[in-house]
Design a protein around this motif. Structure first.
Motif, PDB file in Angstrom:
ATOM      1  N   GLN A  53       0.793   0.733   7.109  1.00 20.95           N
ATOM      2  CA  GLN A  53       0.777  -0.717   6.784  1.00 20.95           C
ATOM      3  C   GLN A  53       1.270  -1.549   7.981  1.00 20.95           C
ATOM      4  O   GLN A  53       1.545  -2.737   7.839  1.00 20.95           O
ATOM      5  N   TRP A  54       1.408  -0.903   9.152  1.00 18.41           N
ATOM      6  CA  TRP A  54       1.886  -1.549  10.375  1.00 18.41           C
ATOM      7  C   TRP A  54       3.355  -1.983  10.279  1.00 18.41           C
ATOM      8  O   TRP A  54       3.797  -2.861  11.003  1.00 18.41           O
ATOM      9  N   LYS A  55       4.110  -1.386   9.388  1.00 18.59           N
ATOM     10  CA  LYS A  55       5.543  -1.690   9.286  1.00 18.59           C
ATOM     11  C   LYS A  55       6.292  -0.868  10.349  1.00 18.59           C
ATOM     12  O   LYS A  55       6.145   0.356  10.394  1.00 18.59           O
ATOM     13  N   PRO A  56       7.095  -1.508  11.208  1.00 21.06           N
ATOM     14  CA  PRO A  56       7.891  -0.760  12.190  1.00 21.06           C
ATOM     15  C   PRO A  56       8.847   0.214  11.494  1.00 21.06           C
ATOM     16  O   PRO A  56       9.360  -0.081  10.410  1.00 21.06           O
ATOM     17  N   GLN A  57       9.071   1.361  12.120  1.00 21.79           N
ATOM     18  CA  GLN A  57       9.823   2.457  11.494  1.00 21.79           C
ATOM     19  C   GLN A  57      11.117   2.812  12.223  1.00 21.79           C
ATOM     20  O   GLN A  57      11.594   3.932  12.145  1.00 21.79           O
ATOM     21  N   LEU A  58      11.694   1.850  12.955  1.00 25.04           N
ATOM     22  CA  LEU A  58      12.828   2.196  13.825  1.00 25.04           C
ATOM     23  C   LEU A  58      14.113   2.613  13.122  1.00 25.04           C
ATOM     24  O   LEU A  58      14.977   3.221  13.736  1.00 25.04           O
ATOM     25  N   GLU A  59      14.216   2.293  11.825  1.00 26.92           N
ATOM     26  CA  GLU A  59      15.428   2.708  11.114  1.00 26.92           C
ATOM     27  C   GLU A  59      15.192   3.947  10.244  1.00 26.92           C
ATOM     28  O   GLU A  59      16.011   4.292   9.404  1.00 26.92           O
ATOM     29  N   SER A  60      14.064   4.621  10.493  1.00 27.27           N
ATOM     30  CA  SER A  60      13.753   5.841   9.727  1.00 27.27           C
ATOM     31  C   SER A  60      14.615   7.001  10.238  1.00 27.27           C
ATOM     32  O   SER A  60      15.175   6.949  11.331  1.00 27.27           O
ATOM     33  N   LYS A  61      14.695   8.056   9.426  1.00 29.71           N
ATOM     34  CA  LYS A  61      15.525   9.230   9.783  1.00 29.71           C
ATOM     35  C   LYS A  61      15.093   9.858  11.121  1.00 29.71           C
ATOM     36  O   LYS A  61      15.938  10.154  11.969  1.00 29.71           O
TER      37      LYS A  61
ATOM     38  N   ALA B 210      11.730  -4.889  24.297  1.00 25.51           N
ATOM     39  CA  ALA B 210      12.924  -5.237  23.509  1.00 25.51           C
ATOM     40  C   ALA B 210      13.657  -3.982  23.035  1.00 25.51           C
ATOM     41  O   ALA B 210      14.886  -3.877  23.162  1.00 25.51           O
ATOM     42  N   VAL B 211      12.897  -3.014  22.526  1.00 22.44           N
ATOM     43  CA  VAL B 211      13.519  -1.778  22.026  1.00 22.44           C
ATOM     44  C   VAL B 211      14.107  -0.980  23.198  1.00 22.44           C
ATOM     45  O   VAL B 211      15.196  -0.416  23.099  1.00 22.44           O
ATOM     46  N   GLY B 212      13.413  -0.965  24.318  1.00 21.81           N
ATOM     47  CA  GLY B 212      13.893  -0.252  25.513  1.00 21.81           C
ATOM     48  C   GLY B 212      15.249  -0.758  25.972  1.00 21.81           C
ATOM     49  O   GLY B 212      16.121   0.017  26.380  1.00 21.81           O
ATOM     50  N   GLN B 213      15.450  -2.084  25.878  1.00 26.81           N
ATOM     51  CA  GLN B 213      16.740  -2.670  26.261  1.00 26.81           C
ATOM     52  C   GLN B 213      17.844  -2.218  25.304  1.00 26.81           C
ATOM     53  O   GLN B 213      18.955  -1.903  25.730  1.00 26.81           O
TER      54      GLN B 213
ATOM     55  N   TRP C 111      13.768   8.550  13.798  1.00 24.01           N
ATOM     56  CA  TRP C 111      14.234   7.717  14.906  1.00 24.01           C
ATOM     57  C   TRP C 111      15.742   7.891  15.090  1.00 24.01           C
ATOM     58  O   TRP C 111      16.225   8.094  16.204  1.00 24.01           O
ATOM     59  N   LYS C 112      16.492   7.808  13.977  1.00 24.26           N
ATOM     60  CA  LYS C 112      17.955   7.931  14.067  1.00 24.26           C
ATOM     61  C   LYS C 112      18.359   9.290  14.634  1.00 24.26           C
ATOM     62  O   LYS C 112      19.187   9.376  15.533  1.00 24.26           O
ATOM     63  N   ASP C 113      17.734  10.347  14.112  1.00 22.01           N
ATOM     64  CA  ASP C 113      18.054  11.703  14.585  1.00 22.01           C
ATOM     65  C   ASP C 113      17.744  11.846  16.077  1.00 22.01           C
ATOM     66  O   ASP C 113      18.533  12.397  16.841  1.00 22.01           O
ATOM     67  N   ALA C 114      16.557  11.356  16.471  1.00 21.80           N
ATOM     68  CA  ALA C 114      16.113  11.507  17.865  1.00 21.80           C
ATOM     69  C   ALA C 114      17.025  10.746  18.831  1.00 21.80           C
ATOM     70  O   ALA C 114      17.422  11.280  19.872  1.00 21.80           O
ATOM     71  N   ILE C 115      17.374   9.511  18.490  1.00 21.47           N
ATOM     72  CA  ILE C 115      18.167   8.693  19.423  1.00 21.47           C
ATOM     73  C   ILE C 115      19.620   9.182  19.489  1.00 21.47           C
ATOM     74  O   ILE C 115      20.217   9.206  20.570  1.00 21.47           O
ATOM     75  N   HIS C 116      20.185   9.598  18.344  1.00 21.47           N
ATOM     76  CA  HIS C 116      21.535  10.194  18.383  1.00 21.47           C
ATOM     77  C   HIS C 116      21.533  11.435  19.279  1.00 21.47           C
ATOM     78  O   HIS C 116      22.444  11.629  20.091  1.00 21.47           O
TER      79      HIS C 116
ATOM     80  N   THR D 173      26.562  -0.528  22.754  1.00 21.66           N
ATOM     81  CA  THR D 173      26.292  -0.750  21.331  1.00 21.66           C
ATOM     82  C   THR D 173      26.126   0.614  20.684  1.00 21.66           C
ATOM     83  O   THR D 173      25.928   1.604  21.381  1.00 21.66           O
ATOM     84  N   SER D 174      26.200   0.663  19.355  1.00 21.80           N
ATOM     85  CA  SER D 174      26.009   1.959  18.688  1.00 21.80           C
ATOM     86  C   SER D 174      24.514   2.231  18.523  1.00 21.80           C
ATOM     87  O   SER D 174      23.696   1.300  18.570  1.00 21.80           O
ATOM     88  N   VAL D 175      24.157   3.484  18.325  1.00 22.21           N
ATOM     89  CA  VAL D 175      22.751   3.853  18.125  1.00 22.21           C
ATOM     90  C   VAL D 175      22.172   3.112  16.918  1.00 22.21           C
ATOM     91  O   VAL D 175      21.082   2.533  16.980  1.00 22.21           O
ATOM     92  N   ASP D 176      22.909   3.118  15.806  1.00 23.82           N
ATOM     93  CA  ASP D 176      22.385   2.478  14.597  1.00 23.82           C
ATOM     94  C   ASP D 176      22.194   0.971  14.777  1.00 23.82           C
ATOM     95  O   ASP D 176      21.207   0.405  14.314  1.00 23.82           O
ATOM     96  N   ALA D 177      23.162   0.331  15.474  1.00 20.22           N
ATOM     97  CA  ALA D 177      23.040  -1.116  15.722  1.00 20.22           C
ATOM     98  C   ALA D 177      21.849  -1.399  16.644  1.00 20.22           C
ATOM     99  O   ALA D 177      21.106  -2.378  16.447  1.00 20.22           O
ATOM    100  N   ALA D 178      21.642  -0.524  17.633  1.00 25.07           N
ATOM    101  CA  ALA D 178      20.512  -0.695  18.567  1.00 25.07           C
ATOM    102  C   ALA D 178      19.180  -0.569  17.828  1.00 25.07           C
ATOM    103  O   ALA D 178      18.247  -1.348  18.045  1.00 25.07           O
ATOM    104  N   LEU D 179      19.099   0.409  16.921  1.00 19.99           N
ATOM    105  CA  LEU D 179      17.858   0.611  16.162  1.00 19.99           C
ATOM    106  C   LEU D 179      17.613  -0.543  15.192  1.00 19.99           C
ATOM    107  O   LEU D 179      16.473  -0.972  14.989  1.00 19.99           O
ATOM    108  N   LYS D 180      18.674  -1.050  14.609  1.00 20.36           N
ATOM    109  CA  LYS D 180      18.546  -2.189  13.684  1.00 20.36           C
ATOM    110  C   LYS D 180      18.007  -3.413  14.438  1.00 20.36           C
ATOM    111  O   LYS D 180      17.077  -4.084  13.977  1.00 20.36           O
ATOM    112  N   ALA D 181      18.587  -3.680  15.618  1.00 19.83           N
ATOM    113  CA  ALA D 181      18.128  -4.815  16.437  1.00 19.83           C
ATOM    114  C   ALA D 181      16.674  -4.619  16.865  1.00 19.83           C
ATOM    115  O   ALA D 181      15.874  -5.563  16.865  1.00 19.83           O
ATOM    116  N   GLY D 182      16.331  -3.373  17.210  1.00 17.54           N
ATOM    117  CA  GLY D 182      14.951  -3.057  17.593  1.00 17.54           C
ATOM    118  C   GLY D 182      13.985  -3.286  16.438  1.00 17.54           C
ATOM    119  O   GLY D 182      12.896  -3.853  16.620  1.00 17.54           O
TER     120      GLY D 182
END
Length: 401
Positions: free
Chosen positions: A174-182, A364-367, A184-189, A377-386
């Motif tokens: 549905q073209w919904k961004p998925q940056l706060e999905s599990k 934006a997400v890269g920053q 993404w969180k697992d990979a970035i942590h 910033t924390s990983v979760d806060a960065a993903l939320k902002a992204g």
């Protein structure tokens, strides 16, 4: 490109009625200039250098001329993954003069010392384990070096492949961004912890060139990046540890899909060109089998354009000159821009999504990712902002309400 410009006198000798005028620009400026010119049908250029990202978007919009090639060009000799990424509905809109995937480059002497045999396609936990074992900052060796500098084609090229193999995606159907999905969180942590514990200091500012310099100085136990780097790190003229470098496929986690990226630089003809015939001739010449033979004859097989043609990899001279050739071809062949994520995705592209909005989102997400890596910033806060900035761009683009 520099070599192509030098060798283009051969083209002009064969086509005395065609004169070439080269315009050389830094990558960021190039993207802006060609994007503006093509969108306004400015007709400033007859041949443009464009990436694998732009080709399908612009081809679909009717901004590029379809490339018509003859039998001698042998379009079936182009590597299938690259050809597919440059085509829309079976029509070729750009011709590749160089393509790459990503791969693992590692110091075999260090792995041998700690008794680790690196498999042909390692997993991320195996990589983390080896990074921990070879990490020796007192003696100037860091377990692993990875990109951290922000940019949609910079840290996000690497990070997207990491997210893919963890089972994630940029957008759902549905073209919904998925940056706060599990995934993404697992990979970035995982990424932030890995570099914090076993990476060089200042990783958040490191891009390809910085890591290449570290690797050539013997300071990186491992590096996952563009396959083109293999030709530099295995060259004794450039690298102190050339004879110790070994190559394997990019690591996988929950799925092999999208674990290694696919990129190519290509030549294309804008729809606004008044010299389509001459442009077509030049593109055919500069991306042909004969051109590769010309480079080999002039500069040696170690310097031919890689990643574009099956015949290059079949040449025994190339295999001998490039000991990474087999691993590079495997990587390119395994990348599929039309199926690079575990859940179904609506976009084409492995380490990017081929939609106009992606550049702004990726920047934006890269920053945010770079800030998380730097500990700002924390990983979760960065993903939320992204996620927030991605949703804003996608709504603005009319993908959903």
């Amino acid at each position: 490109m520099i070599e192509m410009q030098k060798l283009s006198k051969h083209f002009e000798q064969a086509h005395p009625d065609i004169k070439l005028k080269w315009v050389t620009l830094e990558e960021g400026v190039l993207r802006q200039r060609v994007t503006t010119d093509i969108a306004t049908k400015g007709g400033q250029f007859d041949v443009m250098t464009i990436g694998l990202y732009e080709a399908p978007i612009w081809g679909k919009k009717g901004w590029l001329q379809e490339l018509k090639t003859d039998a001698a060009y042998d379009v079936d000799d182009l590597l299938p993954a690259v050809r597919s990424g440059l085509s829309v509905d079976g029509k070729l809109f750009a011709a590749p003069f160089y393509a790459e995937s990503s791969m693992l480059m590692y110091r075999k002497d260090l792995a041998d010392k700690v008794g680790v045999q690196v498999p042909e396609r390692p997993t991320w936990p195996q990589i983390k384990d080896l990074a921990a074992k070879v990490h020796d900052p007192k003696n100037g060796v860091y377990g692993i070096c990875l990109r951290g500098k922000p940019g949609w084609g910079d840290n996000m090229a690497f990070i997207t492949t990491l997210v893919n193999t963890f089972g994630g995606q940029w957008f759902d159907m549905q073209w919904k961004p998925q940056l706060e999905s599990k995934p993404w969180k697992d990979a970035i942590h995982f990424y932030v912890d890995l570099l914090k514990n076993y990476g060089p200091p200042g990783s958040s500012a490191n891009s390809f060139n910085e890591i290449l310099a570290l690797t050539n100085a013997g300071k990186c136990g491992m590096w996952i990046d563009a396959t083109i780097a293999a030709s530099f790190v295995s060259d004794p003229k450039q690298s102190k540890v050339a004879e110790h470098m070994a190559f394997a496929q990019a690591p996988t986690m929950n799925t092999p899909k999208g674990a290694n990226w696919l990129w190519s630089w290509n030549l294309a003809i804008p729809a606004g060109s008044k010299k389509v015939d001459a442009a077509q001739k030049f593109i055919t010449w500069s991306t042909s089998k004969d051109y590769i033979q010309l480079v080999a004859k002039t500069n040696g097989w170690a310097n031919v354009p890689t990643g574009t043609r099956k015949s290059t990899y079949a040449a025994p001279e190339f295999q001998k000159a490039a000991r990474f050739a087999a691993a590079e071809k495997t990587a390119i062949d395994s990348a599929n821009p039309n199926d690079s994520t575990l859940p179904k995705s609506p976009y084409v592209g492995v380490q990017f999504a081929a939609i106009p909005e992606f550049q702004a989102i990726g920047i934006a997400v890269g920053q945010q990712m770079s800030a998380a890596l730097a500990g700002k910033t924390s990983v979760d806060a960065a993903l939320k902002a992204g996620q927030v900035s991605a949703e804003r761009e996608m709504k603005k683009g009319g993908y959903y309400k």
